[in-house]
Design a protein around this motif. Structure first.
Motif, PDB file in Angstrom:
ATOM      1  N   ILE A   9       0.879  -1.173   0.000  1.00 50.20           N
ATOM      2  CA  ILE A   9       0.000   0.000   0.000  1.00 50.20           C
ATOM      3  C   ILE A   9       0.914   1.220   0.000  1.00 50.20           C
ATOM      4  N   GLN A  11       1.450   5.055   0.415  1.00 43.86           N
ATOM      5  CA  GLN A  11       0.757   6.156   1.086  1.00 43.86           C
ATOM      6  C   GLN A  11       1.238   7.500   0.540  1.00 43.86           C
ATOM      7  N   LEU A  17       3.531   0.364   2.837  1.00 40.10           N
ATOM      8  CA  LEU A  17       3.258  -0.713   3.785  1.00 40.10           C
ATOM      9  C   LEU A  17       3.273  -2.043   3.041  1.00 40.10           C
ATOM     10  N   TYR A  78      -3.788  -0.384  -4.071  1.00 42.07           N
ATOM     11  CA  TYR A  78      -4.594   0.750  -4.529  1.00 42.07           C
ATOM     12  C   TYR A  78      -3.820   1.518  -5.599  1.00 42.07           C
TER      13      TYR A  78
ATOM     14  N   ARG B 354      -8.106  -7.996   3.957  1.00 45.72           N
ATOM     15  CA  ARG B 354      -8.354  -7.827   5.384  1.00 45.72           C
ATOM     16  C   ARG B 354      -9.830  -7.638   5.715  1.00 45.72           C
ATOM     17  N   LEU B 367      -3.578  -0.133  12.363  1.00 43.22           N
ATOM     18  CA  LEU B 367      -3.707   0.254  10.960  1.00 43.22           C
ATOM     19  C   LEU B 367      -5.134   0.033  10.496  1.00 43.22           C
ATOM     20  N   PRO B 369      -7.675   0.327   7.279  1.00 49.42           N
ATOM     21  CA  PRO B 369      -7.774   0.603   5.842  1.00 49.42           C
ATOM     22  C   PRO B 369      -8.925   1.563   5.552  1.00 49.42           C
ATOM     23  N   ASP B 371     -11.075   1.531   3.353  1.00 47.73           N
ATOM     24  CA  ASP B 371     -12.344   0.918   2.980  1.00 47.73           C
ATOM     25  C   ASP B 371     -13.029   0.216   4.152  1.00 47.73           C
ATOM     26  N   ASP B 390      -4.582   8.183   5.915  1.00 44.72           N
ATOM     27  CA  ASP B 390      -4.090   7.864   4.569  1.00 44.72           C
ATOM     28  C   ASP B 390      -4.906   6.690   4.034  1.00 44.72           C
ATOM     29  N   VAL B 391      -4.463   6.093   2.942  1.00 39.40           N
ATOM     30  CA  VAL B 391      -5.177   4.918   2.429  1.00 39.40           C
ATOM     31  C   VAL B 391      -5.235   3.867   3.545  1.00 39.40           C
ATOM     32  N   MET B 392      -4.144   3.774   4.264  1.00 38.56           N
ATOM     33  CA  MET B 392      -4.120   2.951   5.474  1.00 38.56           C
ATOM     34  C   MET B 392      -3.813   3.923   6.616  1.00 38.56           C
ATOM     35  N   SER B 393      -4.837   4.269   7.377  1.00 40.55           N
ATOM     36  CA  SER B 393      -4.614   5.260   8.443  1.00 40.55           C
ATOM     37  C   SER B 393      -3.878   4.602   9.601  1.00 40.55           C
TER      38      SER B 393
END
Lengths: 564, 557
Positions: A9, A11, A17, A78, B354, B367, B369, B371, B390-393
């Motif tokens: 992922i 960011q 990540l 993504y 996930r 973490l 996600p 979505d 972020d996309v993965m906070s």
């Protein structure tokens, strides 16, 4: 193109990540290490980061921005953030736009981009170094400004491709041995050969300067010896301290055809010089009181060195940096476990020593059995009634000491020594008084900064030979001490001073074990005290480094409720 | 304006001609309003509208398009003044014919309705009844897809979800409500605290005016959308969270949530070139995800005679805001200059491996996600402190966050269970051990809110303590000249003291060396009991039940 189930992922802040449980995680990791820095590697998601330096390192290794973006896109869960794609393209595109070449009586700074060259040569840090405008695309600069220009241009965001070549040093014939004195065979490991070759690059202009990052215990010294063998030239080795320097000398004599008179020590105790000289950072950065001069820095120019090896390059002190800027015509090899410097001067390492040439994740070495698997355990002890009272009444700074010196820690040490009976165990601490008490109690010798170097060497030698099973050491043992078979480290006190210190302490037990057993790193922590706060930072750090970490109470260990 | 009113403005012969075109002439009543009603019923259907639309020639369609796109809302009408329109038409529409004639014909066909524009006099409006049909016809008339190579398209930061920003903000506000100015904006000092919460923080080129001046557009968009959804109120200097509306929002299914948030965002476009926004909305609703389209550039090409019309900037704003809210992606193509391209995000953001769960790492990072369901984001904000959206906070589980939960009535086992409920992986044992260490510290010492009464003599204390009226108010006596009493019993304490000839000063004294307690536990401003209860449920352990139910719904969808 992103797909919903990719392993990484990306960011917006440039961090990446990696889902380590993903079937493609291994492939993704291999891709990431070539252009991103590993920041954290806890259990589930590892964090990498693309930085200007990581991308320039990649560019210097011949990697292409478009391929990197493509690869990221293919692995990404993504869509890639557009600003990151732009950052990668722009940053890598800037590497090598300027080149430095050798001229008859100096250097030529040149670029195919006329406007870029005009812009950089008019910058206040570069303008004074320009001797002559040769054309719209080239300017002449003095030979000695090579390092200064490289640092300045890296800071400006235009890292230079240095093709000015090297001065050939005094020749020195040496070979790595096939067998050691005790008759055991000696051969390089595959990654050690690869690392040395990545540095040497067949002797071409692109090789000959750079940094190799390998974890503690991976045998960086051996790679240094192989580099010396490839270059067959006189070498100056700079080490973190005297113990490490002597370790280098020992390795040179044990594992190469060099004789004792060909290898010399230049330190506080000896000021000798030979075709291979090992000096300490300490002596090079020493200056008498009231003096502006560093008298021992002249060592770097005293011989026609063909190679300078910077061991633990992340510790390189500022004066050595300055002199390194002036000896850019010498081949330079940096060795380190981490490029992270506490002073943030990673860009100077990049400019003056060279780009990162080789990196191997420690997990890979662990999987192949080249470094030991370490288990980190925090053992909680309780303060006695008296200690609790003393702790409550103590001033803030004193509280740390009271907690660190909790008596129950001595009991814990005894229990752990019993648990690891027969194993080589290091006991590391911060407070000498506590260490003295402990050494007396368990009947083990203690090494502190005040002990004479020869005595220290003797004790280390006894420990290495297995004549001593337990050694109590203060922080003098943090760096570069090769104690190959130590399997247990017990940290009785420490304030989590820095990430480096913690990693180095753990590194003492990471050398692969002959018996193939795991390494154990214990931290003794007094419950409900400031000790616990430091332990929390340590817990976060070590888990971020990917180590297995557990917390147990001494009582639980003693009663057999839990095992380690 | 409704179509029926526009039709009533026509005379009977004109209505007759319309009826003829709609093929209902034989049924047309003689009474005008009945005739208008019949025509409206037929006209407002796709078939009926098409019959009228097909009567227009190319010149008339272009005049109609320019007129439509030039219409602006003035708060009363969505129209354009004739005095402004005619020069525009003369400048933009092909010469050789009189635009006045085209306008007359469009009016006679009830595609335009005459109206009065404030201060500007006569003008035209579009009958609302046929707006959607008109938008559709306009879209059909342009070639909206990027025809050739899309590789030069520069995409601008795709993939943001305004709804997630909104939830991160309310989850933060439930713990520490931001300071609100008297004019209903946020204090500037709050901005830095909100920055890590929002993925869409600034939108270049969007400078706000009035009370929101200086506030980043992303903050404004997030807060005003929450206001439109009635989840948040910025009233009289306080940030009010309405628990019921928040509860509804957090448990909405994803598609309904998007509709709801989109409608709220559109409320910010109630003025301006409303028909342009309507055309763009209609396009966005039906467009193919992941495929770039040049709606605005093609509208410019078709109706602006290659010049930059004044509505272009408004259209670009709409695209940028919709992109910032995650409903569109914005891009630029060299062929189209400054006019933005847009596309609906491709559906790559499924719940992935996930399943929309969080991951608690051994280093205390949580973490989440993007979505993941809204409620998961909300709970993450309650259980931990956000480090970066972020996309993965990334959230960090810390001692303060855990102690704050205990303050709100969570039991330690409920915290652990909640972490486990929504975790994609097994919880790290060391983290659980550390959580228990923190919890153990809780309630070892407790600060109680009470009052201390000091007496000049032991004798006075004895008389006070033996008065039956304060028996239930006294907590305990301290030494021989002080007593701790309940704060709620202050009135009775004062009465008894007065009766004992020791009337105390009106002001309750505070120890001089201590500072007044800051507003850390300020009320979150829920202004009704129901709201307060709902908010209490969301921030307390009861949220787990709600979350499980919502999660079940998501999984069943």
């Amino acid at each position: 193109m992103a797909h919903a189930d990719g392993p990484i992922i990306v960011q917006m802040d440039g961090s990446i990540l990696l889902d380590v449980h993903h079937p493609l995680a291994g492939e993704a990791r291999m891709a990431l290490v070539s252009f991103a820095e590993l920041e954290k590697s806890p259990e589930h998601f590892h964090t990498y980061r693309v930085t200007a330096l990581s991308l320039w390192n990649a560019a210097a290794a011949g990697r292409d921005a478009l391929r990197i973006v493509e690869r990221l896109g293919a692995l990404s869960r993504y869509e890639l953030p557009a600003p990151i794609v732009r950052f990668i393209r722009d940053t890598m595109g800037r590497y090598g736009l300027l080149e430095l070449r050798r001229a008859h009586d100096g250097l030529i700074l040149e670029s195919k981009d006329e406007l870029l060259l005009t812009e950089v040569v008019s910058h206040k840090t570069i303008a004074p170094l320009v001797r002559e405008h040769l054309s719209a695309f080239a300017v002449a600069v003095p030979l000695l400004s090579r390092g200064v220009i490289k640092v300045a241009l890296t800071k400006l965001g235009y890292p230079i491709r240095d093709l000015a070549g090297y001065t050939e040093g005094q020749p020195l014939a040496l070979q790595l041995r096939q067998a050691l004195d005790d008759g055991s065979p000696f051969a390089l490991r595959r990654y050690q050969t690869d690392a040395a070759e990545a540095f040497h690059q067949g002797g071409g202009l692109e090789g000959g300067s750079g940094v190799l990052t390998l974890p503690c215990g991976a045998g960086k010294t051996i790679i240094g010896l192989r580099a010396m063998e490839l270059l067959q030239t006189s070498t100056l080795i700079l080490a973190a301290n005297v113990t490490a320097a002597r370790q280098w000398i020992r390795e040179c004599c044990d594992k190469t055809t060099l004789t004792e008179d060909q290898v010399a020590e230049y330190s506080g105790e000896h000021k000798d010089s030979a075709p291979v000289t090992v000096a300490t950072y300490q002596i090079l950065s020493y200056r008498p009181k009231g003096s502006d001069e560093f008298p021992h820095l002249s060592l770097l120019a005293s011989r026609n060195w063909g190679l300078i090896i910077y061991d633990e390059v992340h510790l390189l002190p500022a004066p050595v940096f300055r002199v390194t800027a002036e000896i850019q015509a010498r081949r330079r090899l940096g060795l380190t476990a981490t490029l992270i410097r506490e002073d943030g001067k990673e860009d100077e390492v990049f400019s003056l020593i060279g780009p990162r040439k080789y990196d191997v994740p420690w997990k890979d070495l662990e999987a192949d059995g080249w470094i030991a698997t370490a288990v980190c355990t925090e053992v909680r002890v309780a303060l006695s009634e008296d200690e609790r009272r003393e702790y409550a009444q103590a001033a803030q700074r004193e509280k740390i000491r009271v907690a660190a010196e909790a008596r129950e820690k001595e009991q814990a040490v005894e229990w752990l020594l019993e648990r690891h009976r027969g194993e080589l165990t290091l006991i590391i601490g911060q407070y000498v008084e506590q260490l003295e008490r402990l050494a007396r109690r368990i009947g083990a010798p203690l090494i502190t900064g005040s002990m004479r170097q020869t005595e220290r060497e003797r004790l280390y030698a006894d420990f290495r030979a297995g004549r001593l099973l337990t050694l109590v050491v203060s922080k003098v043992a943090n760096f570069s001490i090769d104690l190959p078979d130590a399997t247990v480290a017990i940290q009785v006190s420490g304030t989590f001073g820095s990430r480096q210190e913690e990693a180095q302490r753990l590194g003492r037990i990471m050398r692969p074990k002959k018996s193939g057993t795991r390494a154990f790193f214990y931290s003794l922590v007094a419950n409900e005290t400031r000790d616990q706060e430091f332990a929390h930072s340590r817990q976060r750090f070590l888990t971020e480094q990917g180590y297995e970490y557990q917390i147990v109470d001494l009582e639980e260990l003693e009663t057999g409720k839990v095992t380690v | 304006m409704r179509l029926s009113i526009a039709l009533m403005a026509l005379d009977m012969p004109e209505l007759g001609r319309l009826a003829e075109k709609l093929r209902i002439a034989e049924k047309l009543p003689a009474v005008k309003h009945a005739a208008a009603a019949l025509i409206e019923a037929q006209y407002a259907t796709p078939v009926g509208f098409r019959r009228i639309w097909n009567l227009l020639d190319e010149y008339e369609r272009q005049v109609f398009g320019v007129t439509l796109l030039a219409m602006r809302s003035d708060g009363y009408t969505h129209g354009v003044a004739r005095t402004k329109l005619l020069p525009l038409l003369k400048q933009r529409v092909a010469r050789g014919r009189r635009p006045e004639d085209a306008l007359e014909r469009l009016t006679s066909l009830a595609l335009l309705a005459p109206t009065q524009i404030w201060y500007l006099g006569e003008g035209y409006e579009l009958p609302e009844t046929i707006a959607a049909l008109v938008y559709s016809a306009i879209l059909e008339g342009i070639d909206i897809f990027v025809p050739a190579d899309v590789s030069p398209v520069v995409a601008i930061a795709p993939g943001r979800e305004l709804s997630r920003d909104m939830v991160r903000l309310v989850s933060h506000a439930a713990k520490t409500p931001p300071g609100v100015t008297k004019s209903g904006s946020l204090y500037k000092r709050e901005i830095a605290k909100l920055k890590p919460l929002l993925r869409c923080f600034e939108l270049p080129g969007f400078d706000l005016a009035g009370s929101w001046e200086g506030v980043p557009f992303g903050v404004y968009l997030t807060v005003t959308t929450l206001q439109h959804l009635k989840v948040v109120g910025l009233l009289e200097g306080s940030f009010e969270l309405y628990g019921e509306a928040l509860s509804d929002l957090l448990t909405l299914p994803e598609s309904a949530l998007r509709d709801s948030v989109e409608a709220a965002v559109q409320m910010g476009f109630a003025s301006g070139n409303v028909h342009l926004f309507g055309i763009l909305r209609l396009w966005a609703a039906g467009s193919e995800p992941g495929k770039w389209a040049a709606v605005i550039p093609e509208l410019v090409k078709r109706y602006a005679n290659s010049e930059n019309p004044d509505w272009l900037a408004n259209g670009a704003t709409w695209v940028a805001v919709m992109a910032a809210a995650g409903f569109l992606e914005e891009g630029y193509h060299p062929e189209y200059g400054k006019a933005p391209l847009c596309r609906r995000p491709a559906a790559t953001q499924g719940t992935g491996r996930r399943g929309g769960r969080w991951v608690l790492q051994p280093n205390f990072d949580l973490l989440v996600p993007e979505d993941a369901p809204l409620l998961v984001h909300f709970m993450a904000g309650q259980l931990a402190d956000l480090v970066r959206a972020d996309v993965m906070s990334v959230y960090r589980v810390g001692k303060h966050a855990v102690l704050r939960l205990l303050d709100r009535g969570w039991k330690p086992e409920e915290i652990e269970a909640c972490l486990a409920d929504f975790s994609a992986t097994e919880l790290p044992k060391t983290v659980l051990r550390t959580l228990r260490d923190w919890v153990r510290e809780y309630e070892r010492a407790v600060i109680w809110d009470a009052m201390l009464v000091r007496f000049q003599s032991a004798e006075l204390l004895t008389r006070f303590a033996t008065d039956a009226r304060v028996a239930s108010v006294i907590v305990e006596t301290v030494g021989d000249a002080a007593a701790i009493v309940k704060r709620a019993g202050e009135k009775r304490v004062r009465e008894v003291l007065a009766d004992l000839g020791a009337t105390p000063p009106e002001a309750v004294r505070r120890p001089g060396e201590e500072q007044r307690q800051s507003g850390g536990e300020r009320r979150t401003g829920a202004n009704t009991k129901a709201n307060a209860l709902a908010l209490q449920r969301l921030t307390g352990p009861g949220v787990r039940g709600l979350a499980r139910r919502a999660d079940r719904d998501v999984q069943e969808m």
